[in-house]
Write a protein that holds these residues in place. Sequence first.
Motif, short mmCIF file in Angstrom:
data_model
loop_
_atom_site.label_atom_id
_atom_site.label_comp_id
_atom_site.label_asym_id
_atom_site.label_seq_id
_atom_site.Cartn_x
_atom_site.Cartn_y
_atom_site.Cartn_z
N THR A 122 0.67 2.23 -6.37
CA THR A 122 -0.75 2.33 -5.59
C THR A 122 -1.15 3.71 -5.46
OG1 THR A 122 0.11 0.45 -4.29
CG2 THR A 122 -1.73 1.82 -3.32
N ASP B 49 0.91 -1.15 -0.15
CA ASP B 49 -0.12 0.06 -0.04
C ASP B 49 0.80 1.39 0.09
OD1 ASP B 49 0.95 -0.45 2.39
OD2 ASP B 49 -1.17 -0.49 3.36
N LYS C 153 -4.70 4.96 -7.56
CA LYS C 153 -5.75 5.53 -6.84
C LYS C 153 -6.04 6.85 -7.32
CE LYS C 153 -4.90 3.38 -2.42
NZ LYS C 153 -4.70 3.38 -1.00
N SER C 154 -5.04 7.84 -7.96
CA SER C 154 -5.40 8.82 -8.45
C SER C 154 -6.00 8.85 -9.76
CB SER C 154 -4.29 10.03 -8.27
OG SER C 154 -3.26 9.62 -9.35
N ASP D 37 -9.80 -0.80 -3.04
CA ASP D 37 -9.90 0.49 -2.50
C ASP D 37 -10.38 1.43 -3.51
OD1 ASP D 37 -8.99 0.02 0.00
OD2 ASP D 37 -6.87 0.67 -0.33
N LEU D 38 -10.52 1.09 -4.88
CA LEU D 38 -10.73 1.74 -6.20
C LEU D 38 -12.26 1.80 -6.26
CD1 LEU D 38 -7.95 0.42 -8.46
CD2 LEU D 38 -7.82 2.41 -6.96
N SER E 158 1.79 11.36 -7.35
CA SER E 158 0.38 10.92 -7.92
C SER E 158 -0.23 12.02 -8.78
CB SER E 158 -0.58 10.15 -7.02
OG SER E 158 0.22 9.23 -6.47
N ASP F 212 -7.52 6.46 -10.88
CA ASP F 212 -9.16 5.90 -10.58
C ASP F 212 -10.10 7.09 -10.30
OD1 ASP F 212 -11.19 3.61 -9.66
OD2 ASP F 212 -10.79 4.85 -7.80
N LYS F 213 -9.66 7.90 -9.24
CA LYS F 213 -10.16 8.94 -8.82
C LYS F 213 -10.81 9.87 -10.00
CE LYS F 213 -9.97 11.77 -4.72
NZ LYS F 213 -9.01 12.33 -3.94
N THR G 4 -5.14 -3.15 -3.08
CA THR G 4 -5.51 -1.85 -3.67
C THR G 4 -6.68 -1.69 -4.64
OG1 THR G 4 -2.93 -1.84 -3.66
CG2 THR G 4 -4.15 -0.39 -5.24
#
Length: 257
Positions: A22, A17, A26-27, A54-55, A227, A29-30, A51
């Motif tokens: 990772t 993580d 996440k960024s 968390d998406l 990120s 995905d956001k 991971t």
Amino acid sequence: MISLKNKIALVIGIASDRSIATGIAKSLDKAGAKLILTYQNEKLLSRVEKTADDLSTKPVILPCDLSSDANITNLREQIERTYKNIDIIVHSAAFAQREELSGNYLENTTREGFKIAHEISSYSFSAIAKEFRAIINPEGSLITLSYIGASRVVKNYNIMGVAKASLEANVKYMAASLGEDNIRVNAISAGPIKTLAASGISGFSEILKIVSERSPLKRNISVDDVSNTALFLVSNLANGITGQTIYVDAGFNIVSV
Ligand SMILES: NC(=O)c1ccc[n+]([C@@H]2O[C@H](COP(=O)([O-])OP(=O)(O)OC[C@H]3O[C@@H](n4cnc5c(N)ncnc54)[C@H](O)[C@@H]3O)[C@@H](O)[C@H]2O)c1
């Protein structure tokens, strides 16, 4: 706000993580991208699945050991079957033998260690680009991760510094090749961050301390700092940027004594 809606992104390099990959996953995905995540081996699969949990959108998870051309081809075939084309590739992987990441560079570097470090940490980025070229959409963007040890001598970084210098040159030649297809290629040279890869470098805590004391911003960077820059580089806000190594290091690279 950057939107990556309708973009497909392949992210290579999640091992925990704390991995830079990772944070980048996440960024992206956001921002609305659909993700494909890879894992190097079965041992790391559960970390990548964590991971994925968390998406916001469930990613496709596929194996890929970058030392194997067959693995890289297999990855492309599976992605092509699912998505046909992709837009973004994040290459956040590197490797050197632990015993070559300390002490005297000349004494500790071997022919085999030199080959391995360059193969995984530099060549694999071009191997991926070559395999995926035909299925990357125009305006596609590829990024990789480098470190200041590519251009300055950093104690104990040794063979990895030489491999990162190769990676940064690789980025320029790849950018020239892929520019013909309107695909961009860049590197982010990140400041030191405590990750699994970093723990293999002797005296890493000392590096963190020096950066926090001497960098213009007087701090270490976070995975979020990297990120955010990755998000910018893969977005169309960066459409005029290719072949570059962008420092995200609190300005440490400009400082001398
Ligand atoms: N952490 C730092 O201080 C720092 C600073 C600058 C650049 N970087 C670079 O960032 C990238 C990501 O590293 P990190 O710090 O997130 O560490 P990490 O250990 O979390 O990630 C390294 C990744 O490389 C992958 N990898 C190694 N060999 C592989 C192979 N044969 N096939 C497929 N994957 C392989 C590992 O599975 C792992 O996911 C690396 O290129 C590293 O050199 C890290």
